[in-house]
Design an enzyme around this catalytic site. Structure first.
Site, PDB file in Angstrom:
ATOM      1  N   GLU A 188       0.824  -1.230   0.000  1.00  0.00           N
ATOM      2  CA  GLU A 188       0.000   0.000   0.000  1.00  0.00           C
ATOM      3  C   GLU A 188       0.851   1.271   0.000  1.00  0.00           C
ATOM      4  OE1 GLU A 188      -2.575  -0.571   3.408  1.00  0.00           O
ATOM      5  OE2 GLU A 188      -4.008  -1.676   2.196  1.00  0.00           O
ATOM      6  N   GLU A 383      -5.254  -8.209  -1.197  1.00  0.00           N
ATOM      7  CA  GLU A 383      -6.055  -8.222   0.035  1.00  0.00           C
ATOM      8  C   GLU A 383      -7.506  -7.933  -0.270  1.00  0.00           C
ATOM      9  OE1 GLU A 383      -4.675  -5.606   3.191  1.00  0.00           O
ATOM     10  OE2 GLU A 383      -2.587  -6.021   2.701  1.00  0.00           O
TER      11      GLU A 383
HETATM   12  C1  BG6 Z   1      -4.394  -3.057   4.856  1.00  0.00           C
HETATM   13  C2  BG6 Z   1      -3.027  -3.463   5.319  1.00  0.00           C
HETATM   14  O1  BG6 Z   1      -4.479  -1.684   4.946  1.00  0.00           O
HETATM   15  O2  BG6 Z   1      -5.514  -3.453   5.562  1.00  0.00           O
HETATM   16  C3  BG6 Z   1      -3.001  -4.548   6.382  1.00  0.00           C
HETATM   17  O3  BG6 Z   1      -2.188  -3.826   4.263  1.00  0.00           O
HETATM   18  C4  BG6 Z   1      -4.161  -4.345   7.318  1.00  0.00           C
HETATM   19  O4  BG6 Z   1      -1.763  -4.498   7.025  1.00  0.00           O
HETATM   20  C5  BG6 Z   1      -5.459  -4.477   6.529  1.00  0.00           C
HETATM   21  O5  BG6 Z   1      -4.158  -5.195   8.423  1.00  0.00           O
HETATM   22  C6  BG6 Z   1      -6.696  -4.360   7.389  1.00  0.00           C
HETATM   23  O6  BG6 Z   1      -6.642  -3.208   8.147  1.00  0.00           O
HETATM   24  P1  BG6 Z   1      -6.811  -3.211   9.720  1.00  0.00           P
HETATM   25  O7  BG6 Z   1      -6.510  -1.837  10.123  1.00  0.00           O
HETATM   26  O8  BG6 Z   1      -8.222  -3.614   9.966  1.00  0.00           O
HETATM   27  O9  BG6 Z   1      -5.845  -4.205  10.257  1.00  0.00           O
END
Ligand code: BG6
Length: 484
Positions: A188, A383
């Site tokens: 990201e 993701e």
């Molecule tokens: C993304 C990141 O922004 O979202 C992860 O690459 C992160 O590291 C994931 O864990 C989910 O976000 P969060 O804040 O709910 O853990």
């Protein structure tokens, strides 16, 4: 629906959110180890707990005996990776997206020689994956800048960090050239726009009065780092693919007003600026106006343009969780939403999670088509996922039907994008095993197919349990996405 043969199905984790063992076997601290958990009452939805920090804050964290720093223990993947990978294999994974903790390899970031115990750990993890036919897809830096580089150099604001990173990536490419064939340069990369420390390891002590100048200078260094990594990877592992990654911010205009549409377009462009440079190898023309308006003057060296051109990525990847709405004029009545680093106007047509992230599977289809239209290069979904509070039911199981419904809709839309002509080659669902939240450092926001019995304070047995979604995802993989 037509996911191609050999499609990569799996899950995604990051070293700093699952390994723990933060000071074991020679590992140095990373910026993530200074991310505190502030308790149940913290602002959940609009918050990254280690966004802006000073040297003083960092030293206070390191000397803090009372504070809670969950990323330091994670889910103890460092000691339990065999059991976890075995469970991933049983689900049918053929890819595991994970990151290498840079400070396990170079504890302070600037050492002459790497830490052998750190290198050995990833050898063991990759061997374990390959034993089951799971391809590791490795993110080289996932919010994990070594703290030494932040404290003593100013992180990515300093050009020297580019060369420390180049040395680190060269070390791991050489070491793992026969084991890892998929790489991502930065997780990201665009999130540095909202947090100089989390995105660039930059402490307030090193910044000037012009935040935009500092941000874009650091971004330039990240781009150089990415391009040098691509070049090295191509030289050392010619049969590997190396990609870039953004947190895709897909957005809709609030109305048919041309002004709203223009804002929406510009916000999208600001997001795609990152992949533009990494995929095309040069700065897009629109950025020069942004720099001019904000008195930004990037310090470049004469070889930089060529470095960018020589380091174009092979594929583009993204995290995609939600969408927002864009509007030219915002007033106090405008309802806003956010999800860790993503902020925007609420969409009345979408439902939200308990953390107020707006679910939008159609937005995923649009995002995939947009990226493919723009670059015409293979795409990877690094993701997708749903963070929710899972409960153990009286029957001792975790019935996470909400997660199944959520992922079913997202994967179905990814399939439609493939039918639309997008060259999608894999999906890794975020936090396939519960892990510590990036933004809030809590455990209670769970994404996994596998439940881990540990709470926000690190208390629990750390026992792993299969949720209902575990069995569902196994079927999805077995049927190559046909049985949803
Ligand atoms: C993304 C990141 O922004 O979202 C992860 O690459 C992160 O590291 C994931 O864990 C989910 O976000 P969060 O804040 O709910 O853990």
């Amino acid at each position: 629906m037509s996911f191609k043969e050999g499609f990569l199905w799996g899950g995604a984790i990051a070293a700093n959110q699952c390994e723990g063992a933060w000071n074991v076997d020679g590992k140095g601290p990373s910026i993530a180890d200074t991310a505190p958990y502030f308790g149940e009452n913290q602002d959940h939805d609009n918050y990254v707990c280690f966004q802006d920090m000073s040297k003083e804050d960092v030293y206070a964290c390191l000397n803090d005996q009372q504070g809670i720093y969950p990323k330091r223990w994670g889910i103890d993947f460092y000691h339990r990776y065999k059991e976890d990978i075995q469970m991933f294999a049983e689900m049918g994974f053929n890819v595991l997206r994970m990151s290498i903790a840079w400070s396990r390899i170079f504890p302070n970031g600037d050492e002459e020689f790497p830490n052998e115990k750190g290198l050995q750990f990833y050898d063991d993890v990759f061997d374990e994956c390959l034993k089951y036919g799971i391809q590791p897809l490795v993110t080289l830096s996932h919010y994990e800048t070594p703290l030494g580089l932040s404290l003593h150099y100013g992180g990515w604001l300093n050009r020297k960090t580019v060369y420390f990173y180049e040395k680190y990536v060269t070390t791991v490419f050489k070491r793992y050239q026969n084991k890892v064939k998929y790489w991502i340069t930065f997780n990201e990369i665009n999130n540095i726009l909202s947090g100089l420390y989390v995105g660039g390891g930059i402490l307030k002590d090193y910044t000037t009065d012009n935040r935009k100048q500092d941000t874009y200078q650091a971004i330039h260094h990240l781009f150089l780092g990415s391009a040098l990594a691509v070049k090295k990877c191509h030289e050392i592992i010619p049969d590997a693919m190396i990609g870039c990654m953004i947190a895709r911010r897909e957005s809709y205009p609030a109305s048919a007003k041309p002004e709203d549409n223009l804002v929406c377009f510009e916000e999208s462009q600001e997001n795609l600026f990152f992949t533009d440079v990494q995929m095309r190898g040069y700065y897009p023309s629109f950025i020069y106006k942004t720099w001019q308006e904000n008195h930004v003057n990037i310090i470049k060296q004469k070889e930089d343009d060529q470095i960018l051109l020589d380091g174009k990525c092979d594929f583009v990847s993204m995290s995609y969780y939600m969408t927002v709405v864009s509007q030219a004029k915002i007033d106090e009545n405008t309802k806003m939403v956010s999800g860790n680093d993503m902020h925007g106007i609420k969409n009345p047509y979408l439902e939200s999670s308990s953390w107020n992230w707006q679910k939008d599977e159609i937005g995923l289809r649009i995002a995939l088509r947009r990226l493919y239209d723009r670059y015409q290069k293979p795409i990877f979904i690094a993701e997708i996922g749903l963070g929710e509070k899972d409960e153990i039911a009286p029957d001792g199981k975790i019935h996470d039907s909400y997660r199944i419904d959520f992922l079913r809709d997202y994967i179905r839309m990814a399939g439609k994008a493939v039918d639309d002509g997008v060259d999608l080659f894999g999906i890794t669902c975020w936090g396939c095993i519960d892990l510590v939240s990036m933004s809030t450092s809590e455990m209670s926001k769970r994404y996994g197919f596998i439940y881990v019995d540990v709470d926000n304070y690190g208390k629990g047995t750390y026992r792993r349990m299969k949720k209902d979604s575990y069995y569902w995802y196994k079927k999805v993989i077995q049927s190559n996405g046909k049985e949803l």
